[in-house]
Design an enzyme around this catalytic site. Structure first.
Site, PDB file in Angstrom:
ATOM      1  N   GLY A  11       0.848  -1.304   0.190  1.00 45.74           N
ATOM      2  CA  GLY A  11       0.174   0.205   0.454  1.00 45.74           C
ATOM      3  C   GLY A  11       1.140   1.244  -0.030  1.00 45.74           C
ATOM      4  O   GLY A  11       1.753   1.572   0.686  1.00 45.74           O
ATOM      5  N   ARG A  15      -2.244   9.054   3.393  1.00 44.92           N
ATOM      6  CA  ARG A  15      -2.472   9.649   3.972  1.00 44.92           C
ATOM      7  C   ARG A  15      -1.256   9.757   5.049  1.00 44.92           C
ATOM      8  O   ARG A  15      -1.871  10.860   6.133  1.00 44.92           O
ATOM      9  CB  ARG A  15      -3.479   8.781   4.482  1.00 44.92           C
ATOM     10  CG  ARG A  15      -4.919   9.070   3.941  1.00 44.92           C
ATOM     11  CD  ARG A  15      -6.057   8.404   4.260  1.00 44.92           C
ATOM     12  NE  ARG A  15      -6.534   8.676   6.169  1.00 44.92           N
ATOM     13  CZ  ARG A  15      -7.455   7.775   7.144  1.00 44.92           C
ATOM     14  NH1 ARG A  15      -7.018   6.674   6.599  1.00 44.92           N
ATOM     15  NH2 ARG A  15      -7.476   8.896   8.021  1.00 44.92           N
ATOM     16  N   LYS A  22       4.904   3.615   3.949  1.00 43.62           N
ATOM     17  CA  LYS A  22       4.241   3.733   4.646  1.00 43.62           C
ATOM     18  C   LYS A  22       5.079   2.620   5.669  1.00 43.62           C
ATOM     19  O   LYS A  22       5.318   3.222   7.156  1.00 43.62           O
ATOM     20  CB  LYS A  22       2.754   3.415   5.189  1.00 43.62           C
ATOM     21  CG  LYS A  22       2.155   3.006   5.726  1.00 43.62           C
ATOM     22  CD  LYS A  22       0.607   3.537   5.931  1.00 43.62           C
ATOM     23  CE  LYS A  22      -0.357   2.343   5.816  1.00 43.62           C
ATOM     24  NZ  LYS A  22      -1.481   1.993   5.759  1.00 43.62           N
ATOM     25  N   GLU A 154     -17.226  -6.903   3.361  1.00 45.97           N
ATOM     26  CA  GLU A 154     -16.145  -5.453   3.493  1.00 45.97           C
ATOM     27  C   GLU A 154     -17.548  -4.588   3.549  1.00 45.97           C
ATOM     28  O   GLU A 154     -18.598  -4.810   3.181  1.00 45.97           O
ATOM     29  CB  GLU A 154     -15.687  -5.437   2.090  1.00 45.97           C
ATOM     30  CG  GLU A 154     -15.149  -5.679   2.534  1.00 45.97           C
ATOM     31  CD  GLU A 154     -13.830  -6.255   3.031  1.00 45.97           C
ATOM     32  OE1 GLU A 154     -12.783  -4.884   3.412  1.00 45.97           O
ATOM     33  OE2 GLU A 154     -13.298  -6.837   3.873  1.00 45.97           O
ATOM     34  N   ASN A 169     -12.921  -8.327  11.093  1.00 47.05           N
ATOM     35  CA  ASN A 169     -12.155  -8.492  10.834  1.00 47.05           C
ATOM     36  C   ASN A 169     -10.377  -7.529  10.723  1.00 47.05           C
ATOM     37  O   ASN A 169     -10.594  -6.822  10.518  1.00 47.05           O
ATOM     38  CB  ASN A 169     -11.725  -8.795   8.753  1.00 47.05           C
ATOM     39  CG  ASN A 169     -11.105  -9.205   7.921  1.00 47.05           C
ATOM     40  OD1 ASN A 169     -10.316 -10.242   9.364  1.00 47.05           O
ATOM     41  ND2 ASN A 169     -10.894  -9.045   7.304  1.00 47.05           N
ATOM     42  N   SER A 387      44.363  14.566  29.520  1.00 42.58           N
ATOM     43  CA  SER A 387      43.068  15.697  28.966  1.00 42.58           C
ATOM     44  C   SER A 387      43.544  15.915  28.342  1.00 42.58           C
ATOM     45  O   SER A 387      44.777  16.601  27.751  1.00 42.58           O
ATOM     46  CB  SER A 387      42.828  16.520  30.211  1.00 42.58           C
ATOM     47  OG  SER A 387      42.429  15.396  30.584  1.00 42.58           O
TER      48      SER A 387
HETATM   49  C1  UD1 Z   1      -8.696  -5.085   4.524  1.00 41.15           C
HETATM   50  C2  UD1 Z   1     -10.311  -5.949   4.761  1.00 41.15           C
HETATM   51  C3  UD1 Z   1     -10.830  -5.831   5.771  1.00 41.15           C
HETATM   52  C4  UD1 Z   1     -10.190  -5.392   7.657  1.00 41.15           C
HETATM   53  C5  UD1 Z   1      -9.339  -4.586   7.334  1.00 41.15           C
HETATM   54  C6  UD1 Z   1      -8.445  -4.394   8.484  1.00 41.15           C
HETATM   55  C7  UD1 Z   1      -9.480  -6.717   2.574  1.00 41.15           C
HETATM   56  C8  UD1 Z   1     -10.711  -6.768   1.358  1.00 41.15           C
HETATM   57  N1  UD1 Z   1      -9.984  -5.521   3.612  1.00 41.15           N
HETATM   58  O1  UD1 Z   1      -9.131  -4.107   4.753  1.00 41.15           O
HETATM   59  O2  UD1 Z   1     -11.708  -7.146   6.227  1.00 41.15           O
HETATM   60  O3  UD1 Z   1     -11.801  -4.712   8.428  1.00 41.15           O
HETATM   61  O4  UD1 Z   1      -8.414  -4.865   6.329  1.00 41.15           O
HETATM   62  O5  UD1 Z   1      -7.756  -3.593   8.454  1.00 41.15           O
HETATM   63  O6  UD1 Z   1      -8.926  -7.077   2.498  1.00 41.15           O
HETATM   64  N2  UD1 Z   1      -2.097  -4.320   0.458  1.00 41.15           N
HETATM   65  C9  UD1 Z   1      -1.467  -4.822  -0.534  1.00 41.15           C
HETATM   66  N3  UD1 Z   1      -1.762  -4.760  -2.113  1.00 41.15           N
HETATM   67  C10 UD1 Z   1      -3.306  -4.248  -2.449  1.00 41.15           C
HETATM   68  C11 UD1 Z   1      -4.051  -3.679  -1.028  1.00 41.15           C
HETATM   69  C12 UD1 Z   1      -3.783  -4.362   0.179  1.00 41.15           C
HETATM   70  O7  UD1 Z   1      -0.180  -5.267  -0.444  1.00 41.15           O
HETATM   71  O8  UD1 Z   1      -3.707  -4.493  -3.405  1.00 41.15           O
HETATM   72  C13 UD1 Z   1      -1.951  -4.276   1.377  1.00 41.15           C
HETATM   73  C14 UD1 Z   1      -2.199  -3.134   2.367  1.00 41.15           C
HETATM   74  O9  UD1 Z   1      -0.589  -2.520   2.149  1.00 41.15           O
HETATM   75  C15 UD1 Z   1      -1.900  -2.899   3.429  1.00 41.15           C
HETATM   76  C16 UD1 Z   1      -3.065  -4.633   4.149  1.00 41.15           C
HETATM   77  O10 UD1 Z   1      -2.961  -5.621   2.653  1.00 41.15           O
HETATM   78  O11 UD1 Z   1      -0.792  -3.472   4.497  1.00 41.15           O
HETATM   79  C17 UD1 Z   1      -4.744  -4.360   4.148  1.00 41.15           C
HETATM   80  O12 UD1 Z   1      -4.726  -3.800   2.376  1.00 41.15           O
HETATM   81  P1  UD1 Z   1      -6.342  -2.195   3.143  1.00 41.15           P
HETATM   82  O13 UD1 Z   1      -6.557  -1.265   1.893  1.00 41.15           O
HETATM   83  O14 UD1 Z   1      -5.187  -0.796   4.204  1.00 41.15           O
HETATM   84  O15 UD1 Z   1      -7.002  -2.816   3.191  1.00 41.15           O
HETATM   85  P2  UD1 Z   1      -8.909  -2.147   4.101  1.00 41.15           P
HETATM   86  O16 UD1 Z   1      -9.159  -1.496   3.130  1.00 41.15           O
HETATM   87  O17 UD1 Z   1      -8.248  -1.331   5.352  1.00 41.15           O
END
Ligand code: UD1
Ligand code: MG
Length: 450
Positions: A11, A15, A22, A154, A169, A387
């Protein structure tokens, strides 16, 4: 069977408003992704795969520095968590056993929680880590059927009834690696976000007649970092826990709230830490050592009975043996100080070895850098460095040798010798007073007093 870790870290972290990926922002002195790796280490994984995306080259470098056996794969487009997991498939080809999916931005998952997930695999094919959310916000909701997990919905796709569910989750999943990749391959992106959701594997597993279940953990463990404010709050939480752990293990902290720890700080029982001390990464302090106020330590070892500070700085490679003294405004880098050696005031010791019981006087500097390379200084056992001695490295002062105060020592000093390297003093009787008279008179003329 062995276990594999898949850490999702692709990711962007928009933000955070940062050029740094990050997962490389530090928490407790160690990149966020390092916390996930550390938690996972408790499972003794046979293989660790980190899925990087934004800033992949930087993430790769940082991950390999934390774990040189890790495999970093790249997800060039972030199409969702299921797509991210799929990128790890080749790296785990033929490995077998279970895989645990962790997030690189979720640093507080405990080793105990991961152990409980592994144990729960005896009852379930897919184990999801859930938590009761105080404010479920935008988390995915766990839809249960008795003690079976039926599916995860979701937030964006949930109806009002599903949104009312507070069981959420965390994102952490454990399943047989082969099954995980099979299920992930069946995930589509026909949903509100148009993403490949890892969470969809639960419904796919249930549809196949497989069993999915939930292991619960405290919400505090599932805290994910998305903003600087969350990172600051996480740092505060991390420090609070680290202080409590130090106190629990028998460390005396005179003002716990002012002491900062790193993820890997190790401090022995009955060590004393005064207020306002910072432990950077890689510090071990033995039982019975004292770290006095306002000292900063990183990458160093302090042995039993040693006293550091106040206002001391120990940098990487500082190794202090038993009963060493490093006092105020002393900086020590890549230097071993043998038992009982002392540098009590205002000194820089870099790339040096200080022998047993040697005494380094105030103002001493190892001139270790010529502008291009670093050079070593050897100070023998029992030597006395006067010293304000400049030790121009490479140089060796022998055992029991003495250097005169204010000396510039650029040649080796044999054992037991006295070395003086300074201009001889000249004393002119009465000249001081006469000089002052003349200066005052000249000043009065300039001010028009005569
Ligand atoms: C995800 C979960 C959600 C859970 C939440 C907890 C899914 C679809 N949803 O949502 O159910 O409640 O986490 O925090 O899984 N990442 C990648 N590649 C991608 C997308 C994401 O590496 O293509 C990584 C991000 O860097 C992050 C993690 O996966 O570390 C979660 O991704 P994020 O987009 O934050 O998912 P949420 O929408 O928070
Ligand atoms: Mg998230």
């Amino acid at each position: 069977m062995g276990i594999s870790l898949i850490v999702l870290a692709a990711g962007q972290g928009t933000r955070m408003n940062s050029d740094l990926p990050k997962v490389l922002h530090p928490l407790g002195g160690v990149a966020l992704v390092g916390h996930a790796l550390q938690a996972g280490r408790a499972l003794e994984p046979g293989r660790v795969v980190v899925v990087a995306g934004h800033g992949a080259a930087e993430v790769r470098r940082a991950v390999l520095a934390l774990d040189d056996m890790a495999i970093v794969v790249e997800q060039s487009e972030q199409l969702g968590t299921a797509h991210a997991v799929a990128q790890a498939r080749a790296a785990l080809d033929g490995v077998g056993g279970d895989a645990v999916v962790l997030y690189g931005d979720t640093p507080f998952i405990s080793a105990d929680t991961l152990e409980r997930m592994r144990a729960a695999r005896a009852q379930h094919d897919v184990v999801v880590l859930g938590f009761e959310a105080n404010d479920p916000g935008r988390y995915g909701r766990l839809i249960m059927d008795g003690d079976r997990l039926e599916r995860i919905v979701e937030f964006k796709d949930a109806d009002a009834t599903e949104r009312a569910v507070t069981l959420c989750n965390s994102g952490v999943v454990c399943a047989d690696a082969g099954l995980l990749f099979d299920l992930v391959a069946g995930v589509g992106c026909d949903n509100a976000a148009g993403e490949y959701y890892l969470t969809d594997i639960v419904a796919l597993a249930t549809a196949r007649g497989l069993r999915a279940g939930v292991v619960l953990c405290p919400e505090s463990e599932t805290l994910g970092i998305n903003t600087r404010a969350e990172l600051a709050a996480a740092e505060a939480a991390f420090q609070t826990r680290a202080r409590a752990e130090a106190l629990d293990t028998g460390v005396t902290l005179l003002a716990p709230d002012t002491v900062h720890f790193a993820l890997d700080t190790v401090i022995g029982r009955d060590a004393l830490v005064e207020p306002n001390v910072v432990f950077g990464p890689g510090v071990t302090v033995e039982s019975g050592a004292t770290i006095r106020a306002f000292s900063h330590l990183e990458g160093c070892h302090v042995s039993r009975g040693a006293v550091v500070g106040p206002f001391a700085r120990l940098r990487p490679g500082a190794e202090l043996a038993e009963d060493v003294r490093v006092g105020n405004f002393v900086e020590v880098k890549n230097t071993v100080m043998d038992e009982g050696a002392k540098a009590n005031h205002l000194a820089y010791l870099g790339d040096a070895h200080v022998g047993q019981g040697a005494n380094v006087g105030a103002g001493t500097i190892t001139c270790n850098y010529d502008g291009v390379s670093k050079h070593r200084t050897e100070i023998g056992a029992g030597a006395f460095i006067g010293s304000d001695t400049m030790l121009v490295a490479p140089v060796r002062v022998g055992a029991g040798a003495v250097t005169g105060s204010g000396s510039v020592i650029s040649d080796d000093v044999p054992d037991g010798a006295l070395a003086l390297g300074r201009a001889r003093q000249v004393t002119k009787p009465g000249l001081g007073a006469r000089l002052m008279q003349r200066l005052r008179a000249a000043s009065d003329i300039a001010k028009g007093k005569h």
